[in-house]
Design an enzyme around this catalytic site. Structure first.
Site, PDB file in Angstrom:
ATOM      1  N   LEU A 236       0.993  -1.274   0.015  1.00 19.01           N
ATOM      2  CA  LEU A 236       0.035   0.051  -0.128  1.00 19.01           C
ATOM      3  C   LEU A 236       0.678   1.311   0.061  1.00 19.01           C
ATOM      4  CD1 LEU A 236      -2.670  -0.993   2.781  1.00 19.01           C
ATOM      5  CD2 LEU A 236      -2.738  -1.203   0.244  1.00 19.01           C
ATOM      6  N   ASP A 237       0.361   2.316  -0.419  1.00 21.96           N
ATOM      7  CA  ASP A 237       1.258   3.492  -0.524  1.00 21.96           C
ATOM      8  C   ASP A 237       1.434   4.176   0.964  1.00 21.96           C
ATOM      9  OD1 ASP A 237       1.301   3.922  -3.157  1.00 21.96           O
ATOM     10  OD2 ASP A 237      -0.128   5.316  -3.313  1.00 21.96           O
ATOM     11  N   LYS A 238       2.332   4.909   1.017  1.00 21.51           N
ATOM     12  CA  LYS A 238       2.503   5.285   2.485  1.00 21.51           C
ATOM     13  C   LYS A 238       1.238   6.207   3.018  1.00 21.51           C
ATOM     14  CE  LYS A 238       5.586   8.945   4.660  1.00 21.51           C
ATOM     15  NZ  LYS A 238       6.646   9.994   4.304  1.00 21.51           N
TER      16      LYS A 238
END
Length: 444
Positions: A236-238
C-alpha cells in the site's frame, strides 16, 4: 459515528487463528544520430520468471518497458550532441536514459563505471562537450537491509502462516531509499523475532500500491535456518491506510502471490474524491504506465499508443454517498488488477482525484474550488478547516479476502477507516449527503 462504520464486521477467520485488536465480529529517447551503440541489459528486479518486453531494430537498439526492471546493467555508448556548449556528465547521462534518477547515475560514475573519450572518471560534475564519447554502465542496486524495530502493529489476524495488518497512514511498507527505518517490515521482523531482512532495491518508484501479476516484493532473512520469513505479498502507498496480508513462510508467500496473479483476492477500498464521478458507477479499463514527466507518478493511458508503455488495469467503482452538495463523494473501489497507484491514477482519469492527493491533482485548492461554490457561505469556514487538515490521499483499504494458503478456507476481514478519514467524512456528511448505496452493501 456514521452507520457505514457501524455496519462493518470482521468475518470468517480460521478457528486456528487469532483475531486481534478488532471491535467488530521506463521508454528511451530516440537514438542520437551520432550514436555508436546503445545496448540495454536488463535484469528483472521482482521475479526470477519476469519477462522483459523489448523490440529490436536494425541498429540493435532495444526499447524496454521499464516497469519490469531496475536499470542495473543498462549500457550507454554515445557521442554527445549538444548545442549548449557544455554539460555536466551526470546531467547528460540522465537525459539519455529517461526515468532514471540522477542519484543513480552519480552512483554509477563514482563506482568507476563511466568513461569519457576512453578515460574512466569518478567525477559526477565533469564537463562534457559536443563530440565527447561517453560510455556508461548503470551499477547494480545494493540490497536494502531492514532491522527489527519495536514498532506497534495493529494486527487484525495472525496464525503460524499469515498476518493481516491494519497499516496506518504515513507508514511505508518496506525500506526504500529515504525510508530505511520505521517501516512495516521493520515492525514485522520484531514481531516475528527476526533480527534482519534483505530484499531487492527496486529503485524505480518511491511508493507503490498493490503490485501483482508476478511483481511481488519478497523478503528473505539473513538467517538461512530461520523457519519464519515474513514476505510482503502486496503493498500500500505510504499515505494509504488499511488491510494488508503478510506471509510468514515461503509456501504461504507463493500461494498468496498466485492468488494475486489470478485476481482472486477480494480487495475493497473506499475514498473521498474531489467532485462526483459521472456516471456514479462503472468500470475503468484503462492501462496504466509511468508518467514520463514525473517518475513518482503513474498515468492512465488510453488508446493504442500505449503499447509497450502501459499495462492492463481495471477498476470498478460506485458512489456510496454524494457529499457536500456534490463537491465530494464517498466512493467504493474494487480492484480487478493491482497496478502501482491504480486507484489514484484511475480517479484522476475520471476527473475525480482523491481528496488530499497532491501528486494526482487532488490539491487543497482543487478541493476548495469544488466544495465552496456548491455550498452556502455559512459552511465555507468549516470546509476550509476540514480541507486544511488534509495530510494524505483519502484512501483506505477497507476489505481484504483470500483463500488461506494452508487450510484452503476463504477468509475475509474488514477494518474501519482511521480517525483522520472519519473526521473529514463526518464533516462533509454533516453539510449535506445523498446516499446512493445501502451501507450494508459496502463490504459485501
Amino acid at each position: 459515528m456514521l452507520s457505514l462504520y457501524n455496519s462493518l464486521s470482521l468475518t470468517s477467520f480460521p478457528s486456528s487463528g487469532k483475531a486481534l485488536n478488532n471491535s467488530f465480529s521506463l521508454r528511451f529517447l530516440p537514438p542520437n544520430p551520432n550514436i555508436s551503440r546503445v545496448s540495454f541489459l536488463v535484469r528483472a528486479c521482482c521475479s526470477s520468471n519476469s519477462n522483459v518486453d523489448s523490440e529490436t531494430d536494425e541498429s540493435s537498439t532495444q526499447v524496454i518497458s521499464q516497469q519490469r526492471y531496475n536499470y542495473a546493467g543498462v549500457r550507454l555508448e554515445e557521442s554527445v550532441d549538444t548545442k549548449s556548449g557544455k554539460l555536466r556528465l551526470d546531467s547528460w547521462i540522465s537525459s539519455r536514459i529517461t526515468g532514471i534518477s540522477r542519484a543513480r547515475v552519480q552512483s554509477s560514475i563514482r563506482s568507476g563505471l563511466v568513461s569519457v573519450n576512453g578515460r574512466t572518471t569518478d567525477k559526477v560534475s565533469q564537463t562534457v562537450r559536443a563530440g565527447d564519447v561517453v560510455n556508461c554502465t548503470i551499477s547494480e542496486l545494493q540490497p536494502l537491509k531492514a532491522e527489527a524495530e519495536d514498532i506497534p502493529l495493529d494486527i487484525v489476524y495472525e496464525d503460524e502462516h499469515v498476518l493481516v495488518v491494519n497499516k496506518p497512514a504515513h507508514m511505508v511498507v518496506h525500506p526504500a531509499p529515504g525510508n530505511a527505518t520505521g517501516t512495516l517490515v521493520n515492525g514485522i521482523l520484531n514481531h516475528c523475532s527476526l533480527p534482519e531482512a534483505s530484499f531487492p532495491n527496486h529503485g524505480i518508484i518511491d511508493e507503490a500500491e498493490d503490485v501483482s501479476d508476478g511483481e511481488f516484493s519478497s523478503i528473505s532473512t539473513g538467517i538461512h535456518e530461520a523457519s519464519v520469513r515474513p514476505g510482503i505479498v502486496h503493498r500500500l502507498d505510504k499515505g494509504t491506510s488499511g488491510l494488508l496480508v503478510v506471509a510468514k513462510d515461503e509456501h504461504s508467500h507463493a500461494h498468496l502471490a498466485e492468488q494475486f496473479k489470478q485476481h482472486t483476492i477480494q480487495r475493497v477500498y473506499i475514498s473521498l474524491t474531489c467532485g462526483v464521478p459521472s456516471p456514479t458507477s462503472g468500470r475503468v479499463d484503462i492501462p496504466i504506465g509511468r508518467d514520463l514527466n514525473n517518475r513518482i507518478r503513474m498515468t492512465a493511458v488510453a488508446g493504442p499508443s500505449n503499447s509497450g508503455k502501459a499495462r492492463h488495469a481495471a477498476s470498478r467503482y460506485k458512489v456510496i454517498e454524494i457529499l457536500a452538495g456534490g463537491g465530494s463523494a464517498l466512493v467504493e473501489w474494487r480492484l480487478e488488477t493491482g497496478r502501482t497507484h491504480q486507484i489514484r491514477a484511475h480517479a484522476k482519469y475520471l476527473g475525480i482525484p482523491l481528496l488530499g492527493d497532491e501528486v494526482y491533482g487532488g490539491t487543497k485548492n482543487m478541493a476548495l474550488s469544488l466544495l465552496q461554490p456548491k455550498n452556502a457561505s455559512s459552511f465555507h469556514g468549516k470546509i476550509l478547516q476540514l480541507i486544511s487538515g488534509l495530510e494524505r490521499p483519502c484512501l483506505h483499504a477497507l476489505t481484504l479476502g483470500f483463500k488461506h494458503p494452508h487450510t484452503g478456507e476463504k477468509i475475509r476481514f474488514s477494518c474501519l477507516p482511521p480517525a483522520d478519514f472519519a473526521e473529514i467524512l463526518s464533516g462533509l456528511h454533516a453539510i449535506s449527503t445523498e446516499k446512493l448505496v445501502n451501507q450494508e452493501e459496502v463490504y459485501h
